[in-house]
Design a protein around this motif. Structure first.
Motif, PDB file in Angstrom:
ATOM      1  N   ASP A 110       0.206  -1.270   0.088  1.00  0.00           N
ATOM      2  CA  ASP A 110       0.243  -0.255   0.066  1.00  0.00           C
ATOM      3  C   ASP A 110       1.191   1.261   0.315  1.00  0.00           C
ATOM      4  O   ASP A 110       0.317   2.401  -0.477  1.00  0.00           O
ATOM      5  CB  ASP A 110      -0.619   0.106   0.950  1.00  0.00           C
ATOM      6  CG  ASP A 110      -1.992  -0.930   1.267  1.00  0.00           C
ATOM      7  OD1 ASP A 110      -2.040  -1.262  -0.478  1.00  0.00           O
ATOM      8  OD2 ASP A 110      -2.719  -1.711   2.036  1.00  0.00           O
ATOM      9  N   LEU A 111       2.059   1.226   0.870  1.00  0.00           N
ATOM     10  CA  LEU A 111       2.551   2.712   1.249  1.00  0.00           C
ATOM     11  C   LEU A 111       3.611   2.990  -0.091  1.00  0.00           C
ATOM     12  O   LEU A 111       3.557   3.734  -0.919  1.00  0.00           O
ATOM     13  CB  LEU A 111       3.449   2.589   1.986  1.00  0.00           C
ATOM     14  CG  LEU A 111       4.416   1.754   2.068  1.00  0.00           C
ATOM     15  CD1 LEU A 111       6.013   2.221   1.742  1.00  0.00           C
ATOM     16  CD2 LEU A 111       4.952   1.653   3.826  1.00  0.00           C
ATOM     17  N   LEU A 112       3.947   1.514  -0.532  1.00  0.00           N
ATOM     18  CA  LEU A 112       4.911   1.782  -2.800  1.00  0.00           C
ATOM     19  C   LEU A 112       3.579   2.096  -2.927  1.00  0.00           C
ATOM     20  O   LEU A 112       4.399   2.615  -3.889  1.00  0.00           O
ATOM     21  CB  LEU A 112       5.047   0.189  -2.550  1.00  0.00           C
ATOM     22  CG  LEU A 112       6.641   0.421  -1.247  1.00  0.00           C
ATOM     23  CD1 LEU A 112       7.033  -1.636  -1.981  1.00  0.00           C
ATOM     24  CD2 LEU A 112       7.626   0.043  -1.916  1.00  0.00           C
TER      25      LEU A 112
ATOM     26  N   GLY B  78       4.692   7.808   5.827  1.00  0.00           N
ATOM     27  CA  GLY B  78       3.786   7.169   4.839  1.00  0.00           C
ATOM     28  C   GLY B  78       5.176   5.952   4.113  1.00  0.00           C
ATOM     29  O   GLY B  78       4.633   4.947   3.401  1.00  0.00           O
ATOM     30  N   ASP B  79       6.354   6.122   4.175  1.00  0.00           N
ATOM     31  CA  ASP B  79       7.692   4.981   4.092  1.00  0.00           C
ATOM     32  C   ASP B  79       7.286   4.311   5.412  1.00  0.00           C
ATOM     33  O   ASP B  79       6.970   4.697   6.278  1.00  0.00           O
ATOM     34  CB  ASP B  79       8.463   5.860   3.948  1.00  0.00           C
ATOM     35  CG  ASP B  79       9.004   7.066   2.862  1.00  0.00           C
ATOM     36  OD1 ASP B  79       8.339   6.652   2.065  1.00  0.00           O
ATOM     37  OD2 ASP B  79       9.911   7.913   2.998  1.00  0.00           O
ATOM     38  N   MET B  80       8.368   3.011   4.888  1.00  0.00           N
ATOM     39  CA  MET B  80       8.077   2.251   6.181  1.00  0.00           C
ATOM     40  C   MET B  80       9.664   2.318   6.349  1.00  0.00           C
ATOM     41  O   MET B  80      11.106   2.198   5.429  1.00  0.00           O
ATOM     42  CB  MET B  80       8.057   0.896   5.577  1.00  0.00           C
ATOM     43  CG  MET B  80       8.338  -0.765   6.068  1.00  0.00           C
ATOM     44  SD  MET B  80       7.943  -2.222   5.525  1.00  0.00           S
ATOM     45  CE  MET B  80       5.817  -2.162   6.255  1.00  0.00           C
ATOM     46  N   ALA B  81      10.301   1.785   7.702  1.00  0.00           N
ATOM     47  CA  ALA B  81      11.454   1.592   8.310  1.00  0.00           C
ATOM     48  C   ALA B  81      11.210   0.066   8.169  1.00  0.00           C
ATOM     49  O   ALA B  81      10.411  -0.438   9.630  1.00  0.00           O
ATOM     50  CB  ALA B  81      11.308   2.337   9.574  1.00  0.00           C
TER      51      ALA B  81
ATOM     52  N   ARG C 147       7.654   9.218  15.587  1.00  0.00           N
ATOM     53  CA  ARG C 147       7.797  10.236  15.553  1.00  0.00           C
ATOM     54  C   ARG C 147       7.642  10.786  14.439  1.00  0.00           C
ATOM     55  O   ARG C 147       7.134  11.832  14.290  1.00  0.00           O
ATOM     56  CB  ARG C 147       8.581  10.645  15.863  1.00  0.00           C
ATOM     57  CG  ARG C 147       9.212  12.108  16.354  1.00  0.00           C
ATOM     58  CD  ARG C 147       9.956  12.593  17.736  1.00  0.00           C
ATOM     59  NE  ARG C 147      11.376  12.167  16.769  1.00  0.00           N
ATOM     60  CZ  ARG C 147      12.531  12.558  16.490  1.00  0.00           C
ATOM     61  NH1 ARG C 147      11.686  13.347  15.795  1.00  0.00           N
ATOM     62  NH2 ARG C 147      13.160  12.659  15.493  1.00  0.00           N
ATOM     63  N   LEU C 148       8.155  10.403  12.932  1.00  0.00           N
ATOM     64  CA  LEU C 148       7.871  10.718  11.970  1.00  0.00           C
ATOM     65  C   LEU C 148       6.456  10.149  11.238  1.00  0.00           C
ATOM     66  O   LEU C 148       6.709  10.274   9.639  1.00  0.00           O
ATOM     67  CB  LEU C 148       9.708  11.047  11.493  1.00  0.00           C
ATOM     68  CG  LEU C 148      10.067  11.378  11.778  1.00  0.00           C
ATOM     69  CD1 LEU C 148      12.279  11.611  11.290  1.00  0.00           C
ATOM     70  CD2 LEU C 148       9.898  13.228  12.037  1.00  0.00           C
ATOM     71  N   ASP C 149       5.988   9.701  11.597  1.00  0.00           N
ATOM     72  CA  ASP C 149       5.005   8.951  10.590  1.00  0.00           C
ATOM     73  C   ASP C 149       5.285   7.813   9.876  1.00  0.00           C
ATOM     74  O   ASP C 149       4.780   7.786   8.656  1.00  0.00           O
ATOM     75  CB  ASP C 149       3.838  10.110  10.578  1.00  0.00           C
ATOM     76  CG  ASP C 149       3.320  10.573  11.255  1.00  0.00           C
ATOM     77  OD1 ASP C 149       2.932   9.933  12.842  1.00  0.00           O
ATOM     78  OD2 ASP C 149       3.076  11.877  11.159  1.00  0.00           O
TER      79      ASP C 149
END
Length: 199
Positions: free
Chosen positions: A45-47, A119-122, A143-145
């Motif tokens: 979804d995020l990609l 919206g990125d993934m770590a 913290r940065l969503d």
């Protein structure tokens, strides 16, 4: 006689390693199908929305982070459009500057602050779940969503309640956990290609 005993011990070690690997693989398969599916869906979804995946970890997990980022950014089995992914373990100038100027505990958090966007993934890889730089990286991601995700082992350590989803391999043996991480990672990359309709 000594040579025979040496070979017998080696064979026993070899077979025990494979037996343990098979047992951990079976337990991982039973335990992680649902969180794996959730990880794939979140990432797809995020990609699809223009996000990216930031992989990171220490030691062998750093190598796995680079491996998986390459699988996505380049290709696995066949040519297809690139998938936005990078490893935070590769730039020696950045790594050494952060380590020297800010402290090694912040080596991933600082890069996530610089490169991550909501919206990125770590996606952290850690066998112990207790490495301070990994924990701080995921805390910064939250913290940065960014989506703070992880592959872990040994009960998940400090990542339980911090990373979501977190895929905890049911083993306390570091080599067996690392074997499952690269297996899960390869499956993750392949599933993303399919879920995004790229293969």
């Amino acid at each position: 006689m000594a040579e025979t005993d040496s070979r017998s011990a080696l064979d026993a070690y070899f077979n025990a390693g494979f037996d343990e690997h098979a047992a951990v693989a079976a337990a991982t398969r039973r335990a992680l199908a649902t969180p794996f599916a959730r990880l794939v869906e979140l990432a797809a979804d995020l990609l699809g929305a223009g996000g990216k995946i930031l992989f990171f970890g220490n030691g062998g997990s750093a190598a796995d982070a680079q491996h998986l980022a390459a699988e996505l950014a380049v290709r696995m089995d066949r040519d297809r459009p690139a998938i936005a992914a990078l490893a935070l373990t590769t730039d020696s100038s950045i790594l050494t500057a952060i380590g020297n100027d800010l402290g090694f505990d912040t080596v991933f958090a600082r890069q996530i602050e610089a490169l991550g966007r909501p919206g990125d993934m770590a996606l952290a890889l850690t066998t112990s779940g207790t490495s301070r730089n990994v924990v701080l990286g995921l805390e910064t991601a939250r913290r940065l969503d960014l989506v703070p995700a992880a592959f872990a082992g040994k009960g998940g350590g400090d990542l339980v309640g911090l990373a979501d989803p977190v895929l905890v391999v049911p083993s306390d043996n570091t080599p067996r956990v690392q074997e499952m991480h690269i297996t899960l990672g390869q499956l993750f990359c392949g599933a993303l290609e399919q879920r995004l309709g790229l293969v």
